[in-house]
Write a protein that holds these residues in place. Structure first.
Motif, mmCIF file in Angstrom:
data_model
loop_
_atom_site.group_PDB
_atom_site.id
_atom_site.type_symbol
_atom_site.label_atom_id
_atom_site.label_comp_id
_atom_site.label_asym_id
_atom_site.label_seq_id
_atom_site.Cartn_x
_atom_site.Cartn_y
_atom_site.Cartn_z
ATOM 1 N N ALA A 52 8.454 -5.588 -39.128
ATOM 2 C CA ALA A 52 9.330 -5.589 -40.305
ATOM 3 C C ALA A 52 10.585 -4.757 -40.062
ATOM 4 O O ALA A 52 11.611 -4.966 -40.718
ATOM 5 C CB ALA A 52 8.577 -5.062 -41.521
ATOM 6 N N ALA A 53 10.512 -3.820 -39.124
ATOM 7 C CA ALA A 53 11.669 -2.991 -38.786
ATOM 8 C C ALA A 53 12.489 -3.601 -37.648
ATOM 9 O O ALA A 53 13.415 -2.951 -37.131
ATOM 10 C CB ALA A 53 11.210 -1.592 -38.386
ATOM 11 N N GLY A 54 12.136 -4.816 -37.241
ATOM 12 C CA GLY A 54 12.916 -5.506 -36.220
ATOM 13 C C GLY A 54 12.420 -5.334 -34.802
ATOM 14 O O GLY A 54 13.102 -5.707 -33.850
ATOM 15 N N VAL A 55 11.215 -4.777 -34.639
ATOM 16 C CA VAL A 55 10.652 -4.614 -33.301
ATOM 17 C C VAL A 55 10.126 -5.963 -32.814
ATOM 18 O O VAL A 55 9.406 -6.640 -33.552
ATOM 19 C CB VAL A 55 9.502 -3.574 -33.315
ATOM 20 N N PRO A 56 10.482 -6.386 -31.596
ATOM 21 C CA PRO A 56 9.958 -7.654 -31.073
ATOM 22 C C PRO A 56 8.434 -7.682 -31.115
ATOM 23 O O PRO A 56 7.770 -6.659 -30.900
ATOM 24 C CB PRO A 56 10.472 -7.673 -29.630
ATOM 25 N N GLY A 57 7.879 -8.852 -31.380
ATOM 26 C CA GLY A 57 6.445 -8.983 -31.601
ATOM 27 C C GLY A 57 5.592 -8.450 -30.468
ATOM 28 O O GLY A 57 4.587 -7.766 -30.708
ATOM 29 N N GLU A 58 5.956 -8.744 -29.218
ATOM 30 C CA GLU A 58 5.144 -8.287 -28.088
ATOM 31 C C GLU A 58 5.147 -6.764 -28.001
ATOM 32 O O GLU A 58 4.103 -6.147 -27.752
ATOM 33 C CB GLU A 58 5.680 -8.878 -26.783
ATOM 34 N N GLU A 59 6.314 -6.148 -28.227
ATOM 35 C CA GLU A 59 6.390 -4.687 -28.209
ATOM 36 C C GLU A 59 5.575 -4.094 -29.348
ATOM 37 O O GLU A 59 4.872 -3.091 -29.164
ATOM 38 C CB GLU A 59 7.849 -4.225 -28.304
ATOM 39 N N ALA A 60 5.673 -4.691 -30.532
ATOM 40 C CA ALA A 60 4.921 -4.199 -31.685
ATOM 41 C C ALA A 60 3.430 -4.207 -31.401
ATOM 42 O O ALA A 60 2.698 -3.275 -31.770
ATOM 43 C CB ALA A 60 5.234 -5.038 -32.925
ATOM 44 N N GLN A 61 2.952 -5.250 -30.714
ATOM 45 C CA GLN A 61 1.530 -5.353 -30.397
ATOM 46 C C GLN A 61 1.096 -4.286 -29.396
ATOM 47 O O GLN A 61 0.036 -3.672 -29.543
ATOM 48 C CB GLN A 61 1.219 -6.748 -29.845
ATOM 49 N N ALA A 99 1.219 -3.332 -36.468
ATOM 50 C CA ALA A 99 2.190 -4.245 -35.862
ATOM 51 C C ALA A 99 3.116 -4.837 -36.918
ATOM 52 O O ALA A 99 4.327 -5.001 -36.682
ATOM 53 C CB ALA A 99 1.459 -5.353 -35.109
ATOM 54 N N ASP A 100 2.582 -5.142 -38.092
ATOM 55 C CA ASP A 100 3.404 -5.710 -39.169
ATOM 56 C C ASP A 100 4.510 -4.742 -39.581
ATOM 57 O O ASP A 100 5.645 -5.157 -39.861
ATOM 58 C CB ASP A 100 2.537 -6.045 -40.389
ATOM 59 N N ILE A 101 4.179 -3.452 -39.643
ATOM 60 C CA ILE A 101 5.181 -2.446 -40.010
ATOM 61 C C ILE A 101 6.315 -2.436 -38.998
ATOM 62 O O ILE A 101 7.501 -2.456 -39.355
ATOM 63 C CB ILE A 101 4.534 -1.047 -40.108
ATOM 64 N N PHE A 102 5.965 -2.414 -37.713
ATOM 65 C CA PHE A 102 7.002 -2.373 -36.679
ATOM 66 C C PHE A 102 7.837 -3.651 -36.665
ATOM 67 O O PHE A 102 9.065 -3.603 -36.552
ATOM 68 C CB PHE A 102 6.360 -2.147 -35.308
ATOM 69 N N MET A 140 9.368 5.246 -36.799
ATOM 70 C CA MET A 140 10.283 4.527 -37.701
ATOM 71 C C MET A 140 11.574 5.314 -37.914
ATOM 72 O O MET A 140 12.665 4.744 -37.953
ATOM 73 C CB MET A 140 9.585 4.266 -39.041
ATOM 74 N N GLU A 141 11.447 6.644 -38.040
ATOM 75 C CA GLU A 141 12.646 7.477 -38.178
ATOM 76 C C GLU A 141 13.487 7.421 -36.911
ATOM 77 O O GLU A 141 14.713 7.407 -36.974
ATOM 78 C CB GLU A 141 12.246 8.918 -38.495
ATOM 79 N N PHE A 142 12.832 7.399 -35.748
ATOM 80 C CA PHE A 142 13.563 7.283 -34.487
ATOM 81 C C PHE A 142 14.340 5.972 -34.423
ATOM 82 O O PHE A 142 15.480 5.929 -33.939
ATOM 83 C CB PHE A 142 12.588 7.362 -33.306
ATOM 84 N N VAL A 143 13.730 4.885 -34.900
ATOM 85 C CA VAL A 143 14.408 3.588 -34.899
ATOM 86 C C VAL A 143 15.623 3.637 -35.820
ATOM 87 O O VAL A 143 16.727 3.201 -35.457
ATOM 88 C CB VAL A 143 13.439 2.460 -35.331
ATOM 89 N N VAL A 145 -2.016 6.462 -35.469
ATOM 90 C CA VAL A 145 -1.109 5.856 -36.444
ATOM 91 C C VAL A 145 -0.318 6.893 -37.240
ATOM 92 O O VAL A 145 0.636 6.539 -37.941
ATOM 93 C CB VAL A 145 -1.874 4.914 -37.400
ATOM 94 N N ILE A 146 -0.690 8.182 -37.105
ATOM 95 C CA ILE A 146 0.118 9.234 -37.724
ATOM 96 C C ILE A 146 1.542 9.222 -37.178
ATOM 97 O O ILE A 146 2.476 9.727 -37.801
ATOM 98 C CB ILE A 146 -0.523 10.621 -37.491
ATOM 99 N N ARG A 147 1.738 8.610 -36.017
ATOM 100 C CA ARG A 147 3.061 8.560 -35.377
ATOM 101 C C ARG A 147 3.974 7.474 -35.950
ATOM 102 O O ARG A 147 5.171 7.445 -35.632
ATOM 103 C CB ARG A 147 2.892 8.328 -33.877
ATOM 104 N N ILE A 148 3.439 6.582 -36.774
ATOM 105 C CA ILE A 148 4.267 5.484 -37.293
ATOM 106 C C ILE A 148 5.519 5.994 -38.011
ATOM 107 O O ILE A 148 6.631 5.556 -37.695
ATOM 108 C CB ILE A 148 3.445 4.557 -38.218
ATOM 109 N N PRO A 149 5.418 6.926 -38.977
ATOM 110 C CA PRO A 149 6.641 7.392 -39.645
ATOM 111 C C PRO A 149 7.640 8.026 -38.671
ATOM 112 O O PRO A 149 8.853 7.841 -38.814
ATOM 113 C CB PRO A 149 6.120 8.421 -40.663
#
Length: 240
Positions: A7-16, A2-5, A42-45, A35-39
Motif C-alpha cells: 500500500a506504500a508503493g513497495v513492489p510486491g516481491e520486495e514486500a513479500q 506485505a499488504d501494508i508495504f 514506513m517512516e524511512f520510506v 513486525v515491530i519494525r513496520i512503523p
C-alpha cells in the motif's frame, strides 16, 4: 504485513521478502526484529531514507568476493541477494566475502547465516550502522559511541539443525528496548544507563531527554563487548 508495504508503493516481491523475514523473526522469538519494525520502515520510506525498488549494484567483483551498493533499498532484499551470491561463490571457490554499503536495516542476522548453513556452508554475518543508531556507550563511558554491532555465525551439522550464534556486542539489542517501551514493562538492571550515567530499569531512558545508552556485552568484563563491537565496526564498516 506485505499488504501494508504494498500500500506504500513497495513492489510486491520486495514486500513479500521483507514481510517473511520480519514474521520469521517473531516466530523465532525475536520480537525486537519482527513486525515491530513496520512503523520504522514506513517512516524511512516517507522520509526518503529507504527507497523501495532501488537497484542493487555490484560495483566490484572477483570469483570469491563482491562489493555491493544497495542504493538504500530494503535491507532484507539486499542482504538476501548478497548471501545468495556469497553461497554461489563459496561453492565455486571454497570461500567468499561480500560487502554491502548504502543498505538499510536488514533485520535478524541469523536468518542469513542459516541460509548458508542450509546449503552445507558456514555462514558469518556482521553489521555496523554506518555512523547511525549510535546507542552503545564504551566500557566505563556514558556517551553513545557505537551501534549494537551484531554478529551471527551458523555451522551446519550432518544430522539435525544448524548450530547458530546470533548476538549483539551490546548487552541487548536496541529493538528489545523498543519492545519493552511498547509493552510498558521495565527492563533488567544492567542493560541501560540513563542520561546521567546511572543504571536504570526504565526503557524510556534510552531516548531521554537526555538520552541514555546501552551497555556493552560483558557486565564487569564489558571491555570485551566494547572491543568486539569496535572491531565489527572496523570490519563491517571501514574495511568493508
Amino acid at each position: 504485513t506485505a499488504d501494508i508495504f504494498e500500500a506504500a508503493g513497495v513492489p510486491g516481491e520486495e514486500a513479500q521478502i521483507v514481510s517473511q523475514l520480519l514474521v520469521d523473526a517473531n516466530l523465532a522469538g525475536h520480537d525486537s526484529h519482527g513486525v515491530i519494525r513496520i512503523p520504522q520502515y514506513m517512516e524511512f520510506v516517507k522520509s526518503g531514507q529507504l527507497r523501495p525498488g532501488a537497484p542493487i549494484d555490484i560495483e566490484r567483483e572477483s570469483p570469491s568476493h563482491a562489493l555491493i551498493n544497495g542504493n538504500w533499498g530494503f535491507g532484507q532484499v539486499i542482504a538476501k541477494q548478497a548471501v545468495s551470491l556469497a553461497i554461489h561463490k563459496a561453492k565455486a571457490s571454497t570461500i567468499s566475502a561480500i560487502s554491502i554499503y548504502n543498505c538499510n536495516h536488514i533485520g535478524r542476522l541469523g536468518s542469513y547465516t542459516m541460509m548458508a548453513a542450509e546449503q552445507g556452508l558456514i555462514g558469518m554475518v556482521m553489521v555496523n550502522a554506518g555512523g547511525g543508531a549510535l546507542n552503545v556507550a564504551p566500557y566505563g563511558g556514558t556517551d553513545r559511541r557505537l551501534a549494537t554491532n551484531p554478529i551471527s555465525i551458523a555451522a551446519p551439522r550432518q544430522n539435525g539443525d544448524a548450530i547458530v550464534l546470533d548476538i549483539t556486542s551490546s548487552v541487548v539489542a536496541q529493538g528489545k528496548i523498543r519492545v519493552a517501551i511498547n509493552r510498558g514493562e521495565p527492563i533488567p538492571l544492567g542493560w541501560l544507563i540513563n542520561g546521567k550515567g546511572e543504571p536504570t530499569t526504565d526503557p524510556r531512558d534510552l531516548n531521554g531527554p537526555p538520552p541514555g545508552a546501552l551497555l556493552p556485552l560483558g557486565g564487569s568484563a564489558g571491555h570485551k563487548g566494547f572491543g568486539l563491537g569496535l572491531m565489527i565496526d572496523v570490519l563491517a564498516g571501514a574495511f568493508s
